[in-house]
Write an enzyme that holds these catalytic residues in place. Structure first.
Site: not given
Ligand code: BGC
Length: 450
Positions: A160, A196
């Site tokens: 992200k 989360d």
């Molecule tokens: C992460 C996860 C997370 C998800 C939603 C992903 O990029 O790797 O750990 O739960 O985003 O936030």
């Protein structure tokens, strides 16, 4: 509405590539099932792409959890510090503060990132006169972490848009504790680290005892579910544990990183991936989540503009810039009442294209619908895979994230597509899980404290 194929032939030709039929979807469910089994199995786990991390959360809330807990929530563009008061089985009071995580913090040094977190936490504790209270704290850290205990999680990779240095391969709980120690002006008791999705499942389970899946479709995408402990081979106590269940953090965003989704990916998906901060990683996430949906729409629009098949004669600097078509625009455009293109026109105006051309704005909406429908179908495949895996006939799914929360049709699209795949054999309810990262973190802290 008239047939988009007739009405927007050039756009249709592109959008067709994003359309998933039942066969595609069944195949995706099968492939994800295989990947999940690889993640759970000790021998195949090291080379599995869908890691299925054990969370060390083996109990769902009973509704009897009480007390005050702190929660930290790091996982997107905002960072939050929360004080959660579990008052009774219905009332949970949350007060908190939100801080923006600048690009500098996301991409700079890990020490600085954790110093920032500790500073926010210190200020918050001071404000609430709890510097010396040593309150139990749950740390919602929404990135892929390998856990070896409830309060021990090693970051496997950033996702992200984050890339802060010196954090990958580190136990992030230690990084947090160290940063707090460096300040030395307050005391908290970090008892748990969680994803989360886990928070979302716990938060939903507090009110819906039948909740067995937590899903996020927001900036990123992922899900967790309740697995039998005996099937979680990467957990050392998997055969001896007295607790029958274990929440598994699938990290399904990485599904497809080994090429198994290439059969549905388009040239636009490849482009989004190439330009991302983490090429060749998080392939499923890049087809589903809010960080990428808007960019997919932008790339399709650009191609049509080049062909002069939309917004004829109009150009704009803005739309040429990567990331300028925010995923929230999709939500706005699809929120237009039938026959109206008010939001669509406003969005384009903001992007420097002034038009009231109904056909063009209708076409824009069609492109948005194509991208959001694909996202929802893929997420539906993921949920159906987990439901089949658990072999349950009745459950609640807790869901959070900006795409699910704000998109006007996402809930309906998920429901319809899940029913199509499950052929009505399972009774499920999809519910918005309120503030999993805060409530869920507190509930886990409470379960740990017990
Ligand atoms: C992460 C996860 C997370 C998800 C939603 C992903 O990029 O790797 O750990 O739960 O985003 O936030």
């Amino acid at each position: 509405m008239s047939d988009p194929k007739q009405k927007y032939p050039e756009a249709y030709e592109i959008c067709e590539k994003f359309m998933l039929n039942k066969q595609h979807m069944d195949e995706i469910v099968n492939r994800l099932t295989k990947e999940i089994n690889m993640g759970l199995t000790r021998d195949t786990h090291p080379r599995a792409t869908v890691k299925c991390f054990v969370t060390y959360v083996q109990e769902l809330p009973t509704g009897n959890e009480r007390g005050k807990y702190l929660a930290l929530d790091l996982g997107g563009t905002n960072f939050r510090v929360l004080l959660v008061n579990l008052i009774n089985d219905r009332d949970i009071d949350i007060t908190g503060k939100t801080y923006a995580i600048s690009k500098e913090l996301q991409e700079g040094s890990g020490i600085k990132l954790f110093d920032f977190i500790a500073r926010c936490l210190a200020e918050f504790c001071k404000e609430h006169k709890m510097e010396q209270s040593n309150t139990p704290l749950g740390f919602t850290f929404s990135f892929p972490c390998k856990q070896v205990g409830i309060d021990n999680g090693t970051l496997v990779a950033w996702t992200k848009g984050f890339k802060a240095e010196g954090v990958v391969n580190q136990n992030v709980v230690e990084l947090l504790r160290d940063a707090i120690k460096r300040r030395g002006d307050f005391k908290v008791n970090v008892v748990a680290i969680l994803n989360d999705t886990t928070g979302t499942l716990m938060s939903c389970a507090f009110n819906h005892r039948n909740c067995k899946i937590g899903m996020i479709v927001g900036t990123g995408s992922n899900a967790c579910y309740v697995e039998k402990t005996a099937n979680t081979q990467t957990f050392d106590g998997y055969l001896s544990s007295t607790k029958p269940n274990m929440i598994i953090n699938c990290e399904w965003g990485a599904f497809g990183d080994n090429g198994v989704l290439d059969f549905i990916r388009t040239s636009y998906d490849h482009e989004v991936d190439k330009q991302s901060i983490n090429p060749k990683k998080q392939i499923f996430e890049k087809c589903i989540s809010g960080m990428y949906m808007g960019e997919l729409v932008r790339l399709v629009l650009l191609e049509l503009m080049e062909k002069e098949a939309i917004f004829k004669g109009q150009t704009s600097q803005s739309i040429l810039i990567k990331g300028k078509f925010d995923t929230s625009f999709i939500t706005e455009i699809e929120s237009d009442q039938p026959g109206s293109h008010r939001n669509a026109a406003l969005v384009m105006d903001r992007l420097g294209i002034r038009t009231n051309n109904e056909k063009d704005l209708g076409c824009l909406r069609f492109i948005c619908e194509t991208i959001s429908t694909r996202s929802a179908r893929l997420a539906a495949c993921g949920l159906v895979c987990l439901i089949n895996k658990m072999n349950v006939k009745d459950l609640t799914v807790g869901i959070d994230g900006s795409v699910y929360r704000y998109h006007p049709n996402y809930h309906r699209l998920l429901t319809e597509n899940m029913n199509m795949l499950l052929k009505g054999s399972v009774k499920f309810e999809l519910v918005l899980s309120e503030d999993g990262s805060g409530r869920g973190a507190a509930l886990i802290a409470a379960v740990c404290a017990k």
